[in-house]
Design an enzyme around this catalytic site. Structure first.
Site, PDB file in Angstrom:
ATOM      1  N   LYS A   1      -4.325  -1.198   8.829  1.00  0.00           N
ATOM      2  CA  LYS A   1      -4.784  -0.317   7.760  1.00  0.00           C
ATOM      3  C   LYS A   1      -3.745   0.779   7.567  1.00  0.00           C
ATOM      4  O   LYS A   1      -3.403   1.501   8.505  1.00  0.00           O
ATOM      5  CB  LYS A   1      -6.136   0.283   8.141  1.00  0.00           C
ATOM      6  CG  LYS A   1      -6.686   1.244   7.099  1.00  0.00           C
ATOM      7  CD  LYS A   1      -8.068   1.725   7.474  1.00  0.00           C
ATOM      8  CE  LYS A   1      -8.572   2.730   6.466  1.00  0.00           C
ATOM      9  NZ  LYS A   1      -9.890   3.255   6.828  1.00  0.00           N
TER      10      LYS A   1
ATOM     11  N   SER B   1     -10.120   0.861  -3.524  1.00  0.00           N
ATOM     12  CA  SER B   1     -10.611   1.610  -4.685  1.00  0.00           C
ATOM     13  C   SER B   1      -9.524   1.931  -5.710  1.00  0.00           C
ATOM     14  O   SER B   1      -9.738   1.774  -6.914  1.00  0.00           O
ATOM     15  CB  SER B   1     -11.275   2.904  -4.198  1.00  0.00           C
ATOM     16  OG  SER B   1     -10.377   3.683  -3.425  1.00  0.00           O
TER      17      SER B   1
ATOM     18  N   ARG C   1      -4.202  11.423   7.284  1.00  0.00           N
ATOM     19  CA  ARG C   1      -4.545  10.392   8.268  1.00  0.00           C
ATOM     20  C   ARG C   1      -3.305   9.690   8.843  1.00  0.00           C
ATOM     21  O   ARG C   1      -3.416   8.623   9.436  1.00  0.00           O
ATOM     22  CB  ARG C   1      -5.448   9.340   7.624  1.00  0.00           C
ATOM     23  CG  ARG C   1      -6.734   9.870   7.023  1.00  0.00           C
ATOM     24  CD  ARG C   1      -7.824   8.823   7.066  1.00  0.00           C
ATOM     25  NE  ARG C   1      -8.907   9.016   6.135  1.00  0.00           N
ATOM     26  CZ  ARG C   1      -9.815   9.986   6.203  1.00  0.00           C
ATOM     27  NH1 ARG C   1      -9.746  10.897   7.155  1.00  0.00           N
ATOM     28  NH2 ARG C   1     -10.777  10.050   5.306  1.00  0.00           N
TER      29      ARG C   1
ATOM     30  N   ARG D   1     -12.397   8.156  -1.515  1.00  0.00           N
ATOM     31  CA  ARG D   1     -12.701   9.412  -0.809  1.00  0.00           C
ATOM     32  C   ARG D   1     -13.579  10.309  -1.652  1.00  0.00           C
ATOM     33  O   ARG D   1     -14.380  11.072  -1.132  1.00  0.00           O
ATOM     34  CB  ARG D   1     -11.407  10.099  -0.376  1.00  0.00           C
ATOM     35  CG  ARG D   1     -10.773   9.297   0.742  1.00  0.00           C
ATOM     36  CD  ARG D   1      -9.557   9.941   1.327  1.00  0.00           C
ATOM     37  NE  ARG D   1      -8.911   8.980   2.222  1.00  0.00           N
ATOM     38  CZ  ARG D   1      -7.662   9.080   2.636  1.00  0.00           C
ATOM     39  NH1 ARG D   1      -6.927  10.113   2.246  1.00  0.00           N
ATOM     40  NH2 ARG D   1      -7.161   8.178   3.432  1.00  0.00           N
TER      41      ARG D   1
ATOM     42  N   CYS E   1     -11.380  10.611  10.910  1.00  0.00           N
ATOM     43  CA  CYS E   1     -12.017   9.383  11.379  1.00  0.00           C
ATOM     44  C   CYS E   1     -12.374   9.430  12.865  1.00  0.00           C
ATOM     45  O   CYS E   1     -12.932   8.477  13.409  1.00  0.00           O
ATOM     46  CB  CYS E   1     -11.116   8.187  11.083  1.00  0.00           C
ATOM     47  SG  CYS E   1     -10.729   8.021   9.317  1.00  0.00           S
TER      48      CYS E   1
ATOM     49  N   CYS F   1     -16.771   3.940  11.100  1.00  0.00           N
ATOM     50  CA  CYS F   1     -15.775   5.004  11.093  1.00  0.00           C
ATOM     51  C   CYS F   1     -16.506   6.322  10.913  1.00  0.00           C
ATOM     52  O   CYS F   1     -17.543   6.381  10.256  1.00  0.00           O
ATOM     53  CB  CYS F   1     -14.782   4.808   9.949  1.00  0.00           C
ATOM     54  SG  CYS F   1     -13.360   5.894  10.117  1.00  0.00           S
TER      55      CYS F   1
ATOM     56  N   LYS G   1      -5.204  -3.946   4.850  1.00  0.00           N
ATOM     57  CA  LYS G   1      -5.737  -3.030   3.843  1.00  0.00           C
ATOM     58  C   LYS G   1      -4.734  -1.932   3.535  1.00  0.00           C
ATOM     59  O   LYS G   1      -4.205  -1.344   4.481  1.00  0.00           O
ATOM     60  CB  LYS G   1      -7.026  -2.419   4.378  1.00  0.00           C
ATOM     61  CG  LYS G   1      -7.639  -1.380   3.487  1.00  0.00           C
ATOM     62  CD  LYS G   1      -8.808  -0.730   4.157  1.00  0.00           C
ATOM     63  CE  LYS G   1      -9.267   0.404   3.273  1.00  0.00           C
ATOM     64  NZ  LYS G   1     -10.202   1.259   3.929  1.00  0.00           N
TER      65      LYS G   1
ATOM     66  N   TYR H   1     -14.199  -4.542  -5.183  1.00  0.00           N
ATOM     67  CA  TYR H   1     -15.168  -3.956  -6.123  1.00  0.00           C
ATOM     68  C   TYR H   1     -15.319  -4.834  -7.363  1.00  0.00           C
ATOM     69  O   TYR H   1     -16.215  -4.635  -8.165  1.00  0.00           O
ATOM     70  CB  TYR H   1     -14.718  -2.538  -6.498  1.00  0.00           C
ATOM     71  CG  TYR H   1     -14.561  -1.664  -5.273  1.00  0.00           C
ATOM     72  CD1 TYR H   1     -15.670  -1.069  -4.672  1.00  0.00           C
ATOM     73  CD2 TYR H   1     -13.306  -1.481  -4.670  1.00  0.00           C
ATOM     74  CE1 TYR H   1     -15.541  -0.310  -3.520  1.00  0.00           C
ATOM     75  CE2 TYR H   1     -13.163  -0.727  -3.518  1.00  0.00           C
ATOM     76  CZ  TYR H   1     -14.283  -0.146  -2.947  1.00  0.00           C
ATOM     77  OH  TYR H   1     -14.152   0.593  -1.798  1.00  0.00           O
TER      78      TYR H   1
ATOM     79  N   GLU I   1      -0.388  -4.440  15.647  1.00  0.00           N
ATOM     80  CA  GLU I   1      -1.763  -3.928  15.522  1.00  0.00           C
ATOM     81  C   GLU I   1      -2.770  -5.083  15.551  1.00  0.00           C
ATOM     82  O   GLU I   1      -3.810  -5.006  16.207  1.00  0.00           O
ATOM     83  CB  GLU I   1      -1.932  -3.163  14.199  1.00  0.00           C
ATOM     84  CG  GLU I   1      -1.302  -1.775  14.178  1.00  0.00           C
ATOM     85  CD  GLU I   1      -2.143  -0.727  14.908  1.00  0.00           C
ATOM     86  OE1 GLU I   1      -3.206  -1.072  15.466  1.00  0.00           O
ATOM     87  OE2 GLU I   1      -1.729   0.450  14.933  1.00  0.00           O
TER      88      GLU I   1
ATOM     89  N   CYS J   1     -15.392   9.205   9.423  1.00  0.00           N
ATOM     90  CA  CYS J   1     -14.940  10.183   8.416  1.00  0.00           C
ATOM     91  C   CYS J   1     -15.999  10.592   7.399  1.00  0.00           C
ATOM     92  O   CYS J   1     -15.964  11.701   6.871  1.00  0.00           O
ATOM     93  CB  CYS J   1     -13.670   9.711   7.719  1.00  0.00           C
ATOM     94  SG  CYS J   1     -13.788   8.080   6.971  1.00  0.00           S
TER      95      CYS J   1
END
Ligand code: PBG
Ligand code: ZN
Length: 324
Positions: A194, A273, A216, A204, A129, A119, A247, A312, A232, A121
């Site tokens: 997404k 995140s 976005r 970010r 993006c 991507c 996501k 994470y 999608e 971005c």
């Protein structure tokens, strides 16, 4: 019916509960994200994501050995370049931060799978993006750039490329470009569904990839839509995706379930995140038990139908699963 039926009979002991447990967690299904910055000797904690660090390529060695040692099979890489421009051209630089990181990881832990986020971005000066034409993110002009970026990751030694940009047609463009250049064996993990989510907030900051104008929502999905997620995903599969992703994870468990029921492709869910940082913040305050909540969340994502969890929490969860 009661009193013949007593569901508590099978909940009486640990052993009985384990025997009838429907879902189990395993480190082998987890992917650990890594943030890589330029420079040397850098290992710096990201303030919005306690326990998660920025690494320079030279500092990845010990980290990836530890990850592999915990039984985690894969990492997904995000790069923070030194220089950004309108088209994000450092994204396909042979000496770019991700390309250096891939080579360093492959040398230190050859068996660890390296997935790369594809991507623009993190690489564009405007933080979108894709490239901008007349103030809008230009779908078709972005496609060849994403294809170039994916090929450059493949040439550096990546094992799987994962486009996360949400441009229409990117999987097809990447597949064709990889095939034309001898990488017909390179799998594509598509961030197929997404959402335009506020749960990406801490990322970010970590990736310095916030859009400098607008948002976005003209390319990422509307959180209110679930049927559209299936469109999608179907589209990405037709274009050549080998694996699909939903996501974020926790606010979209229904979408994960529907994707699992509708498609026989390996399904990943990204526990993003913001989902991570909320757990860390509340557990630091003593408001929740961090370990139990984390395992409950990961189990829920699995139970909803995900085969692979990008999280994470992967390192700590893998250690907990080993009784550490
Ligand atoms: C890049 C990208 C983002 C995430 C993964 N890849 C951010 C975004 O779309 O703004 C988010 C990951 C996370 O929040 O953990 N497009
Ligand atoms: Zn992006």
């Amino acid at each position: 019916m009661f009193p013949q039926l007593r569901l508590r009979r099978l909940r009486r002991t640990d052993a009985l509960r384990a025997l009838v447990r429907e879902t189990s967690l395993d480190a082998v299904d987890m992917v650990y994200p890594l943030f890589v910055v330029e420079g040397r000797g850098v290992k710096q904690e990201i303030s919005a994501m306690p326990g998660i660090y920025h690494f320079s390529p030279d500092r990845l060695k010990d980290e990836v050995k530890e990850i592999a040692g915990l039984g985690i099979p894969a990492v997904i890489l995000f790069g923070i370049p030194d220089s950004k421009d309108e088209t994000g051209s450092s994204a396909w630089d042979r000496q770019g931060v991700i390309q250096k990181a891939i080579r360093a990881i492959k040398k230190a832990a050859p068996g660890l799978l390296v997935i790369t986020d594809v991507c623009l971005c993190e690489y564009t000066s405007h933080g979108h993006c894709g490239v901008i034409t007349d103030g809008c993110v230009d779908n078709d002009r972005t496609l060849p750039l994403l294809a170039k970026m994916a090929l450059s990751h493949a040439e550096a030694g990546a094992d799987i490329v994962a486009p996360s940009d949400m441009m229409d047609g990117r999987v097809k463009a990447i597949r064709q470009h990889l095939d034309k250049n001898g990488f017909e064996q390179m799998p594509i993990l598509s961030y197929a569904a997404k959402y335009a989510s506020a749960f990406f907030g801490p990322f970010r900051e970590a990736a310095q990839s916030a859009p400098q104008f607008g948002d976005r929502r003209s390319y990422q999905m509307d959180p209110a839509n679930a049927r559209q997620a299936l469109l999608e995903i179907e589209e990405d599969i037709k274009e050549g995706a080998d694996m699909i992703m939903v996501k974020p994870a926790l606010p979209y468990l229904d979408v994960i379930r529907r994707a699992r029921d509708a498609f026989n492709y390996p399904l990943a869910a990204y526990n993003v995140s913001g989902e991570y940082s909320m757990v860390k913040a509340a557990s630091q305050r003593g408001w929740i038990d961090g370990k139990t909540v984390t395992m409950e969340i990961l189990t829920a994502i699995k139970r909803a139908g995900a085969d692979i969890i990008i999280t994470y929490h992967a390192k700590e969860a893998a250690a907990w699963l080993q009784g550490k």
